[in-house]
Motif scaffolding. Structure first.
Motif, PDB file in Angstrom:
ATOM      1  N   PHE A   1      22.394  50.604  23.627  1.00  0.00           N
ATOM      2  CA  PHE A   1      23.290  49.487  23.649  1.00  0.00           C
ATOM      3  C   PHE A   1      22.838  48.559  22.459  1.00  0.00           C
ATOM      4  O   PHE A   1      23.603  47.847  21.701  1.00  0.00           O
ATOM      5  CB  PHE A   1      23.077  48.528  25.008  1.00  0.00           C
ATOM      6  N   LEU A   2      21.583  48.452  22.251  1.00  0.00           N
ATOM      7  CA  LEU A   2      20.951  47.592  21.108  1.00  0.00           C
ATOM      8  C   LEU A   2      21.460  48.045  19.888  1.00  0.00           C
ATOM      9  O   LEU A   2      21.737  47.198  18.925  1.00  0.00           O
ATOM     10  CB  LEU A   2      19.435  47.461  21.402  1.00  0.00           C
ATOM     11  N   LEU A   3      21.553  49.227  19.491  1.00  0.00           N
ATOM     12  CA  LEU A   3      21.779  49.864  18.201  1.00  0.00           C
ATOM     13  C   LEU A   3      23.439  49.412  18.267  1.00  0.00           C
ATOM     14  O   LEU A   3      23.542  49.377  16.997  1.00  0.00           O
ATOM     15  CB  LEU A   3      21.263  51.506  18.449  1.00  0.00           C
ATOM     16  N   SER A   4      23.865  49.905  19.270  1.00  0.00           N
ATOM     17  CA  SER A   4      25.409  49.624  18.752  1.00  0.00           C
ATOM     18  C   SER A   4      25.653  48.209  18.570  1.00  0.00           C
ATOM     19  O   SER A   4      26.517  47.791  17.836  1.00  0.00           O
ATOM     20  CB  SER A   4      26.050  50.044  20.170  1.00  0.00           C
ATOM     21  N   LEU A   5      25.025  47.257  19.457  1.00  0.00           N
ATOM     22  CA  LEU A   5      25.055  45.935  19.040  1.00  0.00           C
ATOM     23  C   LEU A   5      24.744  45.418  17.623  1.00  0.00           C
ATOM     24  O   LEU A   5      25.569  44.754  16.799  1.00  0.00           O
ATOM     25  CB  LEU A   5      24.194  45.052  19.981  1.00  0.00           C
ATOM     26  N   GLY A   6      23.792  46.127  17.256  1.00  0.00           N
ATOM     27  CA  GLY A   6      23.320  45.811  16.105  1.00  0.00           C
ATOM     28  C   GLY A   6      24.498  46.299  14.765  1.00  0.00           C
ATOM     29  O   GLY A   6      24.849  45.693  13.757  1.00  0.00           O
ATOM     30  N   VAL A   7      24.854  47.539  15.228  1.00  0.00           N
ATOM     31  CA  VAL A   7      26.010  48.013  14.130  1.00  0.00           C
ATOM     32  C   VAL A   7      27.214  47.236  14.157  1.00  0.00           C
ATOM     33  O   VAL A   7      27.710  46.825  12.971  1.00  0.00           O
ATOM     34  CB  VAL A   7      26.278  49.410  14.420  1.00  0.00           C
ATOM     35  N   ALA A   8      27.501  46.752  15.054  1.00  0.00           N
ATOM     36  CA  ALA A   8      28.819  45.896  15.360  1.00  0.00           C
ATOM     37  C   ALA A   8      28.521  44.480  14.747  1.00  0.00           C
ATOM     38  O   ALA A   8      29.557  44.115  14.250  1.00  0.00           O
ATOM     39  CB  ALA A   8      28.979  45.775  16.825  1.00  0.00           C
ATOM     40  N   LEU A   9      27.321  43.845  14.868  1.00  0.00           N
ATOM     41  CA  LEU A   9      26.968  42.480  14.287  1.00  0.00           C
ATOM     42  C   LEU A   9      26.808  42.644  12.868  1.00  0.00           C
ATOM     43  O   LEU A   9      27.085  41.732  12.246  1.00  0.00           O
ATOM     44  CB  LEU A   9      25.603  41.973  14.971  1.00  0.00           C
ATOM     45  N   ASN A  10      26.528  43.907  12.331  1.00  0.00           N
ATOM     46  CA  ASN A  10      26.351  44.087  10.877  1.00  0.00           C
ATOM     47  C   ASN A  10      25.555  43.094  10.171  1.00  0.00           C
ATOM     48  O   ASN A  10      25.896  42.491   8.992  1.00  0.00           O
ATOM     49  CB  ASN A  10      27.758  44.132  10.493  1.00  0.00           C
ATOM     50  N   GLY A  11      24.564  42.752  10.537  1.00  0.00           N
ATOM     51  CA  GLY A  11      23.252  41.591  10.102  1.00  0.00           C
ATOM     52  C   GLY A  11      24.194  40.235  10.149  1.00  0.00           C
ATOM     53  O   GLY A  11      23.525  39.302   9.500  1.00  0.00           O
ATOM     54  N   ALA A  12      24.657  39.858  11.099  1.00  0.00           N
ATOM     55  CA  ALA A  12      25.350  38.551  11.391  1.00  0.00           C
ATOM     56  C   ALA A  12      24.169  37.697  11.444  1.00  0.00           C
ATOM     57  O   ALA A  12      23.336  38.029  12.345  1.00  0.00           O
ATOM     58  CB  ALA A  12      26.268  38.535  12.630  1.00  0.00           C
ATOM     59  N   PRO A  13      24.128  36.484  10.897  1.00  0.00           N
ATOM     60  CA  PRO A  13      22.909  35.684  10.974  1.00  0.00           C
ATOM     61  C   PRO A  13      22.734  34.731  12.293  1.00  0.00           C
ATOM     62  O   PRO A  13      23.857  34.740  12.931  1.00  0.00           O
ATOM     63  CB  PRO A  13      23.142  34.606   9.829  1.00  0.00           C
ATOM     64  N   ALA A  14      21.369  34.515  12.790  1.00  0.00           N
ATOM     65  CA  ALA A  14      21.428  33.705  13.719  1.00  0.00           C
ATOM     66  C   ALA A  14      21.588  34.325  15.084  1.00  0.00           C
ATOM     67  O   ALA A  14      21.502  33.633  16.177  1.00  0.00           O
ATOM     68  CB  ALA A  14      22.125  32.283  13.744  1.00  0.00           C
TER      69      ALA A  14
ATOM     70  N   ALA B   1      25.320  57.936  16.343  1.00  0.00           N
ATOM     71  CA  ALA B   1      26.114  59.056  16.866  1.00  0.00           C
ATOM     72  C   ALA B   1      25.024  59.910  17.248  1.00  0.00           C
ATOM     73  O   ALA B   1      25.584  61.018  18.054  1.00  0.00           O
ATOM     74  CB  ALA B   1      26.569  59.531  15.504  1.00  0.00           C
ATOM     75  N   ASN B   2      23.941  60.062  16.909  1.00  0.00           N
ATOM     76  CA  ASN B   2      23.050  61.181  17.451  1.00  0.00           C
ATOM     77  C   ASN B   2      22.126  60.653  18.658  1.00  0.00           C
ATOM     78  O   ASN B   2      21.270  61.255  19.227  1.00  0.00           O
ATOM     79  CB  ASN B   2      21.744  61.260  16.475  1.00  0.00           C
ATOM     80  N   ASN B   3      22.585  59.517  19.213  1.00  0.00           N
ATOM     81  CA  ASN B   3      21.888  58.792  20.675  1.00  0.00           C
ATOM     82  C   ASN B   3      20.529  58.927  20.303  1.00  0.00           C
ATOM     83  O   ASN B   3      19.583  59.098  21.306  1.00  0.00           O
ATOM     84  CB  ASN B   3      22.150  60.054  21.786  1.00  0.00           C
ATOM     85  N   ASP B   4      20.160  58.344  19.078  1.00  0.00           N
ATOM     86  CA  ASP B   4      18.615  58.309  18.858  1.00  0.00           C
ATOM     87  C   ASP B   4      18.265  56.848  18.534  1.00  0.00           C
ATOM     88  O   ASP B   4      17.670  56.438  17.721  1.00  0.00           O
ATOM     89  CB  ASP B   4      18.364  59.151  17.654  1.00  0.00           C
ATOM     90  N   GLY B   5      18.612  56.051  19.462  1.00  0.00           N
ATOM     91  CA  GLY B   5      18.051  54.742  19.524  1.00  0.00           C
ATOM     92  C   GLY B   5      16.816  54.569  19.577  1.00  0.00           C
ATOM     93  O   GLY B   5      16.022  53.891  18.504  1.00  0.00           O
ATOM     94  N   HIS B   6      15.935  55.372  20.294  1.00  0.00           N
ATOM     95  CA  HIS B   6      14.330  55.265  20.327  1.00  0.00           C
ATOM     96  C   HIS B   6      13.949  55.634  18.832  1.00  0.00           C
ATOM     97  O   HIS B   6      12.854  54.875  18.515  1.00  0.00           O
ATOM     98  CB  HIS B   6      14.028  56.280  21.422  1.00  0.00           C
ATOM     99  N   GLY B   7      14.186  56.659  18.302  1.00  0.00           N
ATOM    100  CA  GLY B   7      13.799  57.007  17.062  1.00  0.00           C
ATOM    101  C   GLY B   7      14.166  56.100  15.878  1.00  0.00           C
ATOM    102  O   GLY B   7      13.301  55.621  15.105  1.00  0.00           O
ATOM    103  N   PHE B   8      15.264  55.200  15.901  1.00  0.00           N
ATOM    104  CA  PHE B   8      15.546  54.151  15.104  1.00  0.00           C
ATOM    105  C   PHE B   8      14.734  52.850  15.282  1.00  0.00           C
ATOM    106  O   PHE B   8      14.093  52.533  14.299  1.00  0.00           O
ATOM    107  CB  PHE B   8      17.143  53.807  15.278  1.00  0.00           C
ATOM    108  N   PHE B   9      14.571  52.510  16.582  1.00  0.00           N
ATOM    109  CA  PHE B   9      13.608  51.095  16.517  1.00  0.00           C
ATOM    110  C   PHE B   9      12.120  51.297  16.607  1.00  0.00           C
ATOM    111  O   PHE B   9      11.535  50.733  16.117  1.00  0.00           O
ATOM    112  CB  PHE B   9      14.091  50.499  18.015  1.00  0.00           C
ATOM    113  N   GLN B  10      11.704  52.807  16.963  1.00  0.00           N
ATOM    114  CA  GLN B  10      10.187  52.950  16.610  1.00  0.00           C
ATOM    115  C   GLN B  10      10.059  53.265  15.210  1.00  0.00           C
ATOM    116  O   GLN B  10       8.846  52.335  14.789  1.00  0.00           O
ATOM    117  CB  GLN B  10       9.974  54.436  17.305  1.00  0.00           C
ATOM    118  N   ALA B  11      10.975  53.646  14.200  1.00  0.00           N
ATOM    119  CA  ALA B  11      10.742  53.848  12.781  1.00  0.00           C
ATOM    120  C   ALA B  11      10.634  52.287  12.291  1.00  0.00           C
ATOM    121  O   ALA B  11       9.812  51.984  11.202  1.00  0.00           O
ATOM    122  CB  ALA B  11      11.698  54.389  12.104  1.00  0.00           C
ATOM    123  N   LEU B  12      11.396  51.474  12.861  1.00  0.00           N
ATOM    124  CA  LEU B  12      10.993  49.817  12.276  1.00  0.00           C
ATOM    125  C   LEU B  12       9.995  48.966  12.970  1.00  0.00           C
ATOM    126  O   LEU B  12       9.785  47.784  12.510  1.00  0.00           O
ATOM    127  CB  LEU B  12      12.449  49.152  12.800  1.00  0.00           C
ATOM    128  N   GLY B  13       9.456  49.738  13.994  1.00  0.00           N
ATOM    129  CA  GLY B  13       8.351  49.074  14.778  1.00  0.00           C
ATOM    130  C   GLY B  13       8.817  47.841  15.695  1.00  0.00           C
ATOM    131  O   GLY B  13       8.049  47.049  15.975  1.00  0.00           O
TER     132      GLY B  13
END
Length: 428
Positions: free
Chosen positions: A331-344, A386-398
């Motif tokens: 959910f969170l990764l999809s939210l982030g992709v859709a927001l595309n860095g929207a501020p605030a 697309a790879n259902n790898d939200g955990h890998g994504f957010f872990q890499a960013l801390g």
């Protein structure tokens, strides 16, 4: 206002704290019976529920509850057994068989207190006599990957069980049964919490078979035969064996969201609870929530900023990639992709039991800089989604949220914080 990440984490912690058994269980305890008091149960919160019960019960009692590995707590009079979740194992089946045997031969003077919370469907596993543990493990795994809702999954589980769907309460008859429930399901339907071992069930074998076919889940012929024959039918409303059974809901997702809302108000941020039973594909819910957040940030509609959008429920993930899944991080990764860095706009999404999917990670945090930080490390957010790898994504960013076992479970917690209003785009 507090730093966004700090405030979001405080809201999540408040949601978890509101559902702690030590707080919410004691007011719901029944009076002691003339006869024996037997305590049974299953779920991620069941051990902590057992400890809270012991601390507030002066009379004699004994019993057994089964919880997830790592979720045990010390108890003096109630035995705690650990087993596997979300795919059941032999330890869970052995514990379920012992619980089923413990309730035989009770009298009308006896009291059974059943402690049930989310996770009990996998932890309290006792297959129909025509099935094996391997059958249940395979079906559980397939259901988890299918995209079926929790209600659909539990419908199937009930009709392949010898202990769920009201069967455990029926086995306790004629003793009085008081079930204390911590809800982790949308709508708080007792029949769906741990697949309702002490609740009457309106669904049918035909419903379970239709769900398997709807999601293209192939099962062995003997399982199809069980459902087609109706031999796996559950205990229905009006069954006299359930006349002495009472259900008490002691904690719910709504209670957790209201606790988080209180933290937001204290910080000067207006909370809006969008719903405690939101379902659907996690990535689709993320897209919808991003649209609402953008409208708030850009136009102050439907709510003025600063505000926080709170929601709960249980989304699903249809696994198509080879990532590690997790509905909150998806959910969170999809939210982030859709927001595309929207501020605030900042967000958190976590499971209140401390485990998102099969990972010992509750969820993650998202900020306006999340995508930029990922790109700088060569990580492609859309590819990770697309790879259902939200955990890998957010872990890499801390940005993972790791809190360990919370000893409770009131489903998913999502908060989207909009801390300023951006000017609307120019009208042409």
């Amino acid at each position: 206002m507090n730093p966004p990440r700090q405030l979001l984490r405080r809201m999540f912690d408040a949601a978890v704290a509101a559902a702690q058994p030590a707080l919410c269980l004691p007011p719901h305890l029944p009076p002691a019976p003339k006869g024996r008091t037997l305590v049974i149960g299953a779920g991620k919160a069941s051990a902590e529920m057992a400890r809270a019960l012991e601390q507030h019960w002066s009379g004699p009692l004994q019993g057994l509850v089964v919880t997830r590995y790592g979720y045990s707590v010390p108890c003096q009079r109630i035995e705690i057994v650990e087993a596997a979740h979300p795919v059941p194992d032999q330890a869970g089946m052995d514990a379920a068989r012992r619980i089923r045997a413990m309730v035989e031969g009770l009298t009308a003077d006896d009291l059974v207190i059943c402690l049930i919370s989310g996770g009990g469907s996998s932890l309290l596993v006792l297959p129909d006599e025509s099935l094996t543990l391997a059958d249940k493990q395979a079906i559980n795994t397939a259901l988890l990957r299918s995209g079926a809702t929790i209600a659909e999954m539990n419908c199937v589980r009930r009709h392949l069980s010898a202990i769920k769907g009201g069967r455990l309460a029926a086995a306790c008859h004629p003793a009085r049964v008081v079930t204390l429930l911590i809800s982790d399901v949308p709508g708080d339907d007792p029949a769906d919490i741990a697949s309702g071992p002490t609740c009457a069930d309106r669904s049918t074998c035909a419903d379970a078979l239709a769900i398997l076919r709807r999601y293209g889940i192939a099962v062995a012929p003997h399982i199809v035969a069980l459902l087609e024959s109706g031999a796996g039918e559950t205990v229905k409303p009006g069954d006299p064996r359930l006349a002495g059974s009472e259900i008490r809901m002691i904690a719910t997702p709504q209670m957790a969201l209201e606790a988080a809302a209180g933290v937001a108000r204290a910080a000067g941020v207006t909370p809006y609870i969008l719903g405690d039973s939101i379902e659907g594909e996690a990535r689709d819910v993320g897209i919808v929530m991003a649209g609402i957040a953008r409208q708030v940030a850009a136009r102050g509609q439907p709510f003025p900023a600063p505000c926080v959008l709170l929601s709960g429920g249980e989304t699903t993930v249809t696994v198509r990639g080879n990532g590690r899944g997790g509905r909150n991080v998806e959910f969170l990764l999809s939210l982030g992709v859709a927001l595309n860095g929207a501020p605030a706009i900042h967000a958190i999404a976590c499971d209140t039991d401390g485990v998102d999917g099969q990972e010992e990670i509750a969820g993650a945090l998202l900020g306006p800089d999340t995508l930029e930080r990922a790109w700088s490390q060569g990580i492609k957010p859309r590819d990770a989604l697309a790879n259902n790898d939200g955990h890998g994504f957010f872990q890499a960013l801390g940005d993972s949220v790791i809190c360990g076992p919370t000893l409770t479970n009131v489903n998913d917690f999502r908060a989207i914080l909009i801390d300023a209003v951006s000017p609307p785009p120019s009208e042409v």
